[in-house]
Design a protein around this motif. Sequence first.
Motif, PDB file in Angstrom:
ATOM      1  N   GLY A 107       0.811  -1.208   0.000  1.00 60.74           N
ATOM      2  CA  GLY A 107       0.000   0.000   0.000  1.00 60.74           C
ATOM      3  C   GLY A 107       0.842   1.255   0.000  1.00 60.74           C
ATOM      4  N   LYS A 108       0.311   2.330   0.575  1.00 62.92           N
ATOM      5  CA  LYS A 108       0.958   3.639   0.506  1.00 62.92           C
ATOM      6  C   LYS A 108       2.260   3.671   1.296  1.00 62.92           C
ATOM      7  N   ASN A 109       3.277   4.222   0.686  1.00 62.59           N
ATOM      8  CA  ASN A 109       4.566   4.431   1.344  1.00 62.59           C
ATOM      9  C   ASN A 109       5.067   5.832   1.034  1.00 62.59           C
ATOM     10  N   HIS A 110       5.909   6.337   1.919  1.00 63.23           N
ATOM     11  CA  HIS A 110       6.449   7.689   1.754  1.00 63.23           C
ATOM     12  C   HIS A 110       7.910   7.682   2.168  1.00 63.23           C
ATOM     13  N   SER A 111       8.715   8.447   1.441  1.00 63.36           N
ATOM     14  CA  SER A 111      10.116   8.604   1.807  1.00 63.36           C
ATOM     15  C   SER A 111      10.537  10.038   1.521  1.00 63.36           C
ATOM     16  N   GLU A 112      11.335  10.597   2.433  1.00 63.08           N
ATOM     17  CA  GLU A 112      11.788  11.979   2.281  1.00 63.08           C
ATOM     18  C   GLU A 112      13.245  12.064   2.729  1.00 63.08           C
ATOM     19  N   PHE A 113      14.080  12.671   1.897  1.00 60.15           N
ATOM     20  CA  PHE A 113      15.472  12.890   2.268  1.00 60.15           C
ATOM     21  C   PHE A 113      16.004  14.106   1.521  1.00 60.15           C
ATOM     22  N   PHE A 114      17.117  14.637   2.030  1.00 57.99           N
ATOM     23  CA  PHE A 114      17.766  15.817   1.481  1.00 57.99           C
ATOM     24  C   PHE A 114      19.233  15.471   1.220  1.00 57.99           C
ATOM     25  N   VAL A 115      19.815  16.007   0.175  1.00 57.23           N
ATOM     26  CA  VAL A 115      21.240  15.779  -0.071  1.00 57.23           C
ATOM     27  C   VAL A 115      21.936  17.113  -0.316  1.00 57.23           C
ATOM     28  N   TYR A 116      23.227  17.141   0.026  1.00 52.34           N
ATOM     29  CA  TYR A 116      24.051  18.291  -0.327  1.00 52.34           C
ATOM     30  C   TYR A 116      25.447  17.813  -0.659  1.00 52.34           C
ATOM     31  N   ASN A 117      26.137  18.582  -1.463  1.00 55.03           N
ATOM     32  CA  ASN A 117      27.485  18.252  -1.893  1.00 55.03           C
ATOM     33  C   ASN A 117      28.434  19.254  -1.243  1.00 55.03           C
ATOM     34  N   GLY A 118      29.123  18.828  -0.170  1.00 59.41           N
ATOM     35  CA  GLY A 118      29.989  19.759   0.541  1.00 59.41           C
ATOM     36  C   GLY A 118      30.687  19.082   1.699  1.00 59.41           C
ATOM     37  N   ASP A 119      31.507  19.830   2.423  1.00 61.52           N
ATOM     38  CA  ASP A 119      32.287  19.234   3.508  1.00 61.52           C
ATOM     39  C   ASP A 119      31.414  18.978   4.726  1.00 61.52           C
ATOM     40  N   ILE A 120      32.000  18.319   5.712  1.00 57.09           N
ATOM     41  CA  ILE A 120      31.250  17.901   6.894  1.00 57.09           C
ATOM     42  C   ILE A 120      30.734  19.092   7.688  1.00 57.09           C
ATOM     43  N   ASN A 121      31.351  20.255   7.528  1.00 54.07           N
ATOM     44  CA  ASN A 121      30.899  21.447   8.257  1.00 54.07           C
ATOM     45  C   ASN A 121      29.495  21.873   7.846  1.00 54.07           C
ATOM     46  N   GLY A 122      29.022  21.373   6.705  1.00 46.85           N
ATOM     47  CA  GLY A 122      27.662  21.705   6.290  1.00 46.85           C
ATOM     48  C   GLY A 122      26.587  21.023   7.109  1.00 46.85           C
ATOM     49  N   TYR A 123      26.985  20.069   7.955  1.00 47.52           N
ATOM     50  CA  TYR A 123      26.009  19.315   8.749  1.00 47.52           C
ATOM     51  C   TYR A 123      25.139  20.223   9.610  1.00 47.52           C
ATOM     52  N   GLU A 124      25.785  21.036  10.431  1.00 51.66           N
ATOM     53  CA  GLU A 124      25.031  21.808  11.419  1.00 51.66           C
ATOM     54  C   GLU A 124      24.183  22.899  10.770  1.00 51.66           C
ATOM     55  N   ARG A 125      24.764  23.621   9.797  1.00 47.67           N
ATOM     56  CA  ARG A 125      23.980  24.716   9.210  1.00 47.67           C
ATOM     57  C   ARG A 125      22.804  24.192   8.390  1.00 47.67           C
ATOM     58  N   ASN A 126      22.948  23.021   7.787  1.00 49.78           N
ATOM     59  CA  ASN A 126      21.843  22.480   6.994  1.00 49.78           C
ATOM     60  C   ASN A 126      20.823  21.734   7.837  1.00 49.78           C
ATOM     61  N   LEU A 127      21.244  21.248   9.011  1.00 46.75           N
ATOM     62  CA  LEU A 127      20.301  20.584   9.906  1.00 46.75           C
ATOM     63  C   LEU A 127      19.159  21.526  10.271  1.00 46.75           C
ATOM     64  N   ASP A 128      19.469  22.789  10.484  1.00 50.44           N
ATOM     65  CA  ASP A 128      18.439  23.770  10.816  1.00 50.44           C
ATOM     66  C   ASP A 128      17.459  23.977   9.669  1.00 50.44           C
ATOM     67  N   LYS A 129      17.933  23.805   8.435  1.00 54.30           N
ATOM     68  CA  LYS A 129      17.047  23.971   7.286  1.00 54.30           C
ATOM     69  C   LYS A 129      16.087  22.793   7.168  1.00 54.30           C
ATOM     70  N   VAL A 130      16.592  21.592   7.485  1.00 50.76           N
ATOM     71  CA  VAL A 130      15.776  20.384   7.369  1.00 50.76           C
ATOM     72  C   VAL A 130      14.776  20.287   8.522  1.00 50.76           C
ATOM     73  N   PHE A 131      15.255  20.540   9.750  1.00 51.96           N
ATOM     74  CA  PHE A 131      14.406  20.449  10.941  1.00 51.96           C
ATOM     75  C   PHE A 131      14.265  21.848  11.542  1.00 51.96           C
ATOM     76  N   GLN A 132      13.303  22.591  11.041  1.00 50.35           N
ATOM     77  CA  GLN A 132      13.161  23.988  11.448  1.00 50.35           C
ATOM     78  C   GLN A 132      12.541  24.118  12.834  1.00 50.35           C
ATOM     79  N   ASN A 133      12.905  25.201  13.510  1.00 47.81           N
ATOM     80  CA  ASN A 133      12.333  25.542  14.808  1.00 47.81           C
ATOM     81  C   ASN A 133      11.573  26.866  14.744  1.00 47.81           C
ATOM     82  N   ILE A 134      11.121  27.212  13.540  1.00 43.41           N
ATOM     83  CA  ILE A 134      10.406  28.483  13.352  1.00 43.41           C
ATOM     84  C   ILE A 134       8.910  28.221  13.443  1.00 43.41           C
ATOM     85  N   ILE A 135       8.230  28.905  14.357  1.00 43.28           N
ATOM     86  CA  ILE A 135       6.804  28.714  14.577  1.00 43.28           C
ATOM     87  C   ILE A 135       6.048  29.887  13.971  1.00 43.28           C
ATOM     88  N   TYR A 136       5.158  29.596  13.012  1.00 41.44           N
ATOM     89  CA  TYR A 136       4.317  30.629  12.389  1.00 41.44           C
ATOM     90  C   TYR A 136       2.857  30.289  12.568  1.00 41.44           C
TER      91      TYR A 136
END
Length: 691
Positions: A662-691
Motif C-alpha cells: 500500500g501507501k509508502n512515503h520517503s523523504e530525504f535531502f542531499v548536499y554536496n559539501g564538507d562535513i561542516n555543512g552538517y550543522e547549518r543544513n540541519l536547521d534547514k531540514v528540521f526547522q524551529n520556526i513557529i508561524y
Amino acid sequence: MKKNVIAYLHTHWDREWYREFEVFRIRLLRVFDNVLYMLENNKIPSFYFDGQTCALEDYLEIRPEKTEVVKKLISEKRLFIGPFYTLVDEFLTDKNCFEKNLQLGMNFARSLGCEDFIGYLADTFGHSKNVAKVFKEVGIDKCVVWRGCADCIPSEFKFSGIDTINLVRGYFMDFFSAPFDFDKKAECIKNNLDKIAEKSGYVLLLPIGADHLGVETDITTQIREINARLDDYQIKLSSPFEYFELVKERFSNFEWNDELRDNSKTFVLQGSYSSRLDIKRYNVECCHELPLADKLQKHFNLNYDKLIEYAYKLLLRNQAHDGICGCSTDDVHAENITRYKKVLQICQTIKDEVRFKLGTGGLGINMGDKPFSGIIEFESCDELIGLQMISSRKGFDNEILQDTQKIPVTEDYTDIYSYLAQVENLRPTELAFVNPIEGETDLQVNGNSISNSKISLKVVGNNILINGDILLEFVDYVDNGDSYNEGPVMGDYGVSADIISTKKLVEGPLRASLKMETSFFDVIVSLDKNSELLRFNIDWCNEDKNHIIQAKFVLGSNIEYTYSEDFNELIKRDFDYNYDIRENLPKEKGIEAKSNTAPMQRFVWANDFGIFTKGITQYEVFKNMLSIPLIRATGVISNPYNSSRTTPAGPPLEVPALQMLGKNHSEFFVYNGDINGYERNLDKVFQNIIY
C-alpha cells in the motif's frame, strides 16, 4: 579451589513484542505477584527488575495496594529498579529522549526509595559509545552490556570511562526452568560458566532469568543441588551490585572507547534499522516536535509540564527496543502508531495555541538555539500578495479553533493557503513578520533539470546527476529476511529504475520543483533559493513482497569512512569498502553475517556528500556507493531461513503489515559539501520556526 559465582534473579520484560501490551501485562501480574511473595517470605534474597521502571508502573497501576511492599523491599535493598523508564534502542534514540528516559525512570525509582542504579543495557542491539557520557552526567558509574562486544573484551572493562560488565553469555539463562534433571542442568550451567570463566577472574556473574520468565518457586533448592554437582564453581544468589564491588579492581585492566557493534559473538540484528520505516518516520518527527513544544509552552507560560511528561512517556513506550526496531506483531505496531499520533497531536495543539497568542498577520518566532536564515512554510486563511503560494486546503481558521469562547460552524469551513517566506537572521525567541519577496532568485528549473547557485540536479537519458558527477540510482533487491536482518541473495545485484519522463512541476522565486517519473515511482525534487539542499519526496503504492529498494549514490571514489549522527553528535566509522555481504553469507549455524550497513539518526556523510533523512535510519557502504533504504518489505518477525542469520532471533510469526503493502512515503535531502555543512543544513531540514 572453587570460583565464586554471583547469580542474580531477573526477568527481561519486553512491554510488548510477539504479544500485545495488555496480554503481556496480565502475565506481568502473575510473574511479579510471585516475585513479591517470594521476597516477602524470604524464599529469595533479592530480585533485579530489568533496569526499567515502566513495567513496575504498569504493575502498580493494577496492583496499587502493593506499593508499600515494593517500597519496603527497595529500602531493604532486596528489590532493585531503574534507572530507565523503558529499555530503548540506543541507536534509534536521540540524546534528548535518552536523557528524558533516565530522568523519568530515576524520578519514579526515587519516589519508591531507590537510589542505587546501574546503566542496565542487557538486550539492546549494540551500544552507542555516547551512552556512557550521559550516565556520567546523571551520576551513574556502572553499566551492563551484552550484544556487540568483540571477542577481545573481558567480563569487566572500562566503557568510555564507566565500570562495565560484559555479559559474556548474555542475560538469557533459563536452565533452572528447563525440564531437565539436576545432572543435565548442572552440565548445561557448567558449560556456560566455563565460557564466562574464560573472560573473568575468580568471581563470575550469572544472570538467572529470561524474557517474561517468572522465578522458579524452588530456585534455592535447585541451586543447592547444582552446587553439589559442580566441581569448579560455587553459586551464590545475590545482586549485580555485590559483583561490581567484588571485581572493582579488574575494570581498569581493559578500556574500550568506541561503540559496541561487533557481531562475531552475538547477534546485533542490524536489519531492524530498516524494518518498518513508517515507525521510524513517526519517531524522528516526534523526537523533533516534542522538545520544541516543551520550549514553546515554557516560553509562553502555558503550564503544560505534566502534559509534556505524559507525551514523553507515550514516546518512550514506543522507543522500547522491540517497538522502535519494528520487530513486533502488527497489532503492537498499530498501537505504536496511535501513540505517535497522540504525541504529534499534543505538539501541534501547543503550536496552534502559540499561534493564537501571537495573533494574525503572519507573526512568527524562532525557538531554535541560534539565528535562522532560510525559507519557511506557513498557512493563512488570507490571500497574501507578493508571496509564493504552494498549495491550499479546506479547514477551519486557527483563530476559531483555539478561541475557547467560540466553536467552528459550517460557514467557517474555508480555504487555507500554504505560503513560502524568506527569513534573514532571525535570532532566538525573536518575533518577525512575513515580508513580501524581495531580491533576485538564483533558482532555475526546466523540463529535465533544477539548480541554483550552490547545487544542481540534471536528468541525462537514464542517469540522474547531482552537481554533474554524483550518480543517483534507485535499485530494487530481493530480501528473504525478516524484521531483524536483511536477507540478501547471492548474485543478486538488483534491478535499477528506468527514467520514463521528467517535467517542471513548480517554478517560483523561493522554491522550484522537478518531477521525475520512474519505473518504480514518481520522485519530486525541490530546491529553495540559496539552499545547498536538494529535497526528495517519494509517495507510492508498494505492491511487491520480500524486497528492498535503495537510493544509491555513486560517488567519485571508494568510501573509507563515514560520519553519521549518533546522540545528536557526529560519529566516525571506518569501512572495508570491498566487503560484499552477498559473497559472505554464513553456512554454519549460529552466525550472523557481517554487514556494511550501519545505524544513523538523521544524517550520514561520505566523500564530501551528505544525506539528511526524516526517518531513514540506516545506510550502507560498498565501494564508492552510499545507499539508504526507501522501503524494506518482509513478512515475518524471525525467518528461520534468513540467508544472513542461520539461527532464529525470535518467533517465526507472520506479520503481513511488515510487507509494507500500500501507501509508502520517503523523504530525504542531499548536499554536496564538507562535513561542516552538517550543522547549518540541519536547521534547514528540521526547522524551529513557529508561524
